[in-house]
Design a protein around this motif. Structure first.
Motif, PDB file in Angstrom:
ATOM      1  N   LEU A 106     -38.283  37.285   9.617  1.00  0.00           N
ATOM      2  CA  LEU A 106     -39.243  37.737  10.609  1.00  0.00           C
ATOM      3  C   LEU A 106     -40.457  36.829  10.599  1.00  0.00           C
ATOM      4  O   LEU A 106     -40.659  36.046   9.665  1.00  0.00           O
ATOM      5  N   ALA A 107     -41.254  36.925  11.647  1.00  0.00           N
ATOM      6  CA  ALA A 107     -42.384  36.012  11.791  1.00  0.00           C
ATOM      7  C   ALA A 107     -43.494  36.291  10.787  1.00  0.00           C
ATOM      8  O   ALA A 107     -44.246  35.382  10.413  1.00  0.00           O
ATOM      9  N   GLU A 108     -43.611  37.544  10.375  1.00  0.00           N
ATOM     10  CA  GLU A 108     -44.660  37.894   9.417  1.00  0.00           C
ATOM     11  C   GLU A 108     -44.261  39.161   8.674  1.00  0.00           C
ATOM     12  O   GLU A 108     -43.834  40.138   9.290  1.00  0.00           O
ATOM     13  N   LEU A 109     -44.373  39.142   7.356  1.00  0.00           N
ATOM     14  CA  LEU A 109     -44.087  40.312   6.541  1.00  0.00           C
ATOM     15  C   LEU A 109     -45.171  41.372   6.749  1.00  0.00           C
ATOM     16  O   LEU A 109     -46.305  41.045   7.094  1.00  0.00           O
ATOM     17  N   PRO A 110     -44.833  42.678   6.561  1.00  0.00           N
ATOM     18  CA  PRO A 110     -43.534  43.180   6.123  1.00  0.00           C
ATOM     19  C   PRO A 110     -42.658  43.618   7.288  1.00  0.00           C
ATOM     20  O   PRO A 110     -43.139  43.772   8.412  1.00  0.00           O
ATOM     21  N   ALA A 111     -41.385  43.873   6.987  1.00  0.00           N
ATOM     22  CA  ALA A 111     -40.479  44.414   7.976  1.00  0.00           C
ATOM     23  C   ALA A 111     -40.744  45.895   8.191  1.00  0.00           C
ATOM     24  O   ALA A 111     -41.426  46.539   7.393  1.00  0.00           O
ATOM     25  N   ASN A 131     -40.933  32.881   5.744  1.00  0.00           N
ATOM     26  CA  ASN A 131     -40.985  31.425   5.569  1.00  0.00           C
ATOM     27  C   ASN A 131     -39.613  30.851   5.919  1.00  0.00           C
ATOM     28  O   ASN A 131     -38.659  31.009   5.157  1.00  0.00           O
ATOM     29  N   PHE A 132     -39.515  30.197   7.056  1.00  0.00           N
ATOM     30  CA  PHE A 132     -38.216  29.724   7.519  1.00  0.00           C
ATOM     31  C   PHE A 132     -37.593  28.731   6.536  1.00  0.00           C
ATOM     32  O   PHE A 132     -36.373  28.704   6.360  1.00  0.00           O
ATOM     33  N   THR A 147     -36.250  40.079  13.138  1.00  0.00           N
ATOM     34  CA  THR A 147     -37.220  40.864  13.891  1.00  0.00           C
ATOM     35  C   THR A 147     -37.794  39.993  14.992  1.00  0.00           C
ATOM     36  O   THR A 147     -38.335  38.920  14.725  1.00  0.00           O
ATOM     37  N   GLY A 148     -37.663  40.465  16.236  1.00  0.00           N
ATOM     38  CA  GLY A 148     -38.148  39.678  17.374  1.00  0.00           C
ATOM     39  C   GLY A 148     -39.652  39.664  17.483  1.00  0.00           C
ATOM     40  O   GLY A 148     -40.270  38.632  17.761  1.00  0.00           O
ATOM     41  N   LYS A 154     -46.484  39.999  16.193  1.00  0.00           N
ATOM     42  CA  LYS A 154     -46.312  38.566  15.978  1.00  0.00           C
ATOM     43  C   LYS A 154     -44.873  38.215  16.335  1.00  0.00           C
ATOM     44  O   LYS A 154     -43.921  38.790  15.794  1.00  0.00           O
ATOM     45  N   VAL A 155     -44.711  37.282  17.248  1.00  0.00           N
ATOM     46  CA  VAL A 155     -43.405  36.987  17.840  1.00  0.00           C
ATOM     47  C   VAL A 155     -42.750  35.797  17.145  1.00  0.00           C
ATOM     48  O   VAL A 155     -43.392  34.787  16.836  1.00  0.00           O
ATOM     49  N   ILE A 156     -41.449  35.923  16.920  1.00  0.00           N
ATOM     50  CA  ILE A 156     -40.680  34.883  16.249  1.00  0.00           C
ATOM     51  C   ILE A 156     -40.582  33.628  17.112  1.00  0.00           C
ATOM     52  O   ILE A 156     -40.527  33.696  18.351  1.00  0.00           O
TER      53      ILE A 156
END
Length: 384
Positions: A106-111, A131-132, A147-148, A154-156
């Motif tokens: 996902l773009a930013e934790l947490p899920a 972190n990709f 997570t989109g 925050k968008v992926i």
């Protein structure tokens, strides 16, 4: 700390709903301004309401939902659910084996907490990263999750989105996308394709987020997987009931992209106003927000509250004194305590931005006045 556990979160939510009910009864619905971005709605005609019987309703409206749902989400088939979390749970119950791995990007934790909780329920090993460069898929992985758009919008990155799907499919591992708000936020504001069009096997959205639908979930994807997951959905009573299905159909039909686009423009005005007196507000795609950590940076009064507690007290003052509904007071356990002012809602269009700025400023001054008194803060959050 004031809010220590899930039970406390339920109690503060009960208090928030009580405040909302009293305001509606005493001042009318127009006294409230729902800026959560989750305000949803229930659109239905009298003739449609007359069909909401146990078996007639699904026969009529679930068929209609297939058409509009696939148009909205992509994929081959859809399932209506009583919540997005229900779809996540049903998917993990269906596809994930005990002691197997579930990896999440996902773009930013947490899920969203429903994902690790569902994995724990089936005895799977769960890991997540934003972190990709650190993302990898180990052996014995049964599901990859993306997570989109995060709980804080925050968008992926689309290229990373595509790459994670490719990595999973190279290993014949299915991909589930938690696209609760992203199904509209990503596509309308960021011009990204629908998750299923990017290759996701399953995508789930919340039908009350950034659209005039009911609190519920809509899952789309491969027909074979949808059919398998639907078995679990029905076994555990996770399916949406006829009234919600009807409202989903009409919510999708009445979804207006212009509301998101207009909010994208209005947020700049509100952000400029807030920046005159605050240093730590941030922009979201459809409004502004302040995280618990950033709110703590604005406080220059000595206190013993946690950052989350500060957010809860501030948001309750906004609700109690100004009728502004944000997510922290009404959220379910485990949700983000970030305070978002979403400008895509119908209530937001009734608010003058200068007036909203003044309400936020006055509520913050009241926060400064009570933050040193933990008992008073506890009374604000719990009403005892």
């Amino acid at each position: 700390m004031i809010v220590n556990n899930s039970l406390d979160e339920i109690k503060k939510r009960d208090n928030a709903l009580s405040i909302i009910r009293n305001m509606v009864e005493n001042k009318g619905r127009s006294s409230l301004f729902d800026l959560t971005g989750l305000s949803g709605g229930f659109i239905a005609s009298p003739s449609e309401l007359s069909l909401l019987e146990t078996y007639v309703g699904p026969a009529i409206f679930e068929d209609a939902l297939q058409e509009v749902g696939i148009e909205h989400m992509g994929g081959q088939k859809v399932i209506p659910l009583n919540r997005t979390s229900s779809g996540i749970l049903a998917t993990i119950l269906t596809l994930v084996n005990k002691n197997s791995n579930v990896v999440h990007y996902l773009a930013e934790l947490p899920a969203h907490p429903s994902i690790p909780r569902s994995c724990k329920l089936v005895g799977a090993n769960y890991s997540e990263t934003d972190n990709f460069n650190e993302f990898s898929i180990p052996e014995n992985t049964s599901l990859v999750v993306i997570t989109g758009s995060t709980m804080d919008h925050k968008v992926i990155d689309e290229n990373e989105f595509r790459k994670v799907i490719e990595m999973a499919h190279e290993r014949n591992i299915p991909v589930m996308v938690d696209d609760a708000s992203g199904a509209r936020l990503r596509t309308v504001i960021f011009n990204q394709p629908r998750a299923c069009d990017l290759g996701a096997d399953i995508a789930i959205t919340s039908t009350d987020k950034l659209m005039p639908g009911p609190r519920g979930g809509l899952m789309a994807g491969r027909e074979d997987l949808i059919d398998e997951i639907k078995v679990k959905v029905n076994q555990f009573g996770l399916e949406a009931q006829p009234p919600a299905v009807l409202a989903m159909v009409n919510g999708i039909k009445n979804f207006n992209e212009d509301n998101l686009i207009n909010s994208f423009e209005h947020k700049e005005q509100l952000f400029e106003l807030l920046n005159k007196n605050f240093n730590n507000f941030q922009k979201t795609p459809t409004g502004v927000m302040i995280s618990p950590n950033d709110l703590a940076k604005e406080i220059n009064v000595e206190h013993n509250l946690s950052d989350n507690d500060l957010a809860f007290v501030f948001s309750f003052i906004l609700l109690r004194d100004c009728g502004i509904i944000t997510i922290p007071p009404v959220s379910m356990p485990g949700a983000s305590a970030t305070i978002r002012f979403d400008l895509s809602t119908s209530d937001a269009f009734r608010l003058d931005l200068n007036d909203l700025n003044k309400k936020i400023e006055s509520s913050f001054k009241k926060l400064l006045g009570v933050v040193s008194n933990e008992d008073e803060c506890r009374e604000i959050v719990f009403n005892f």
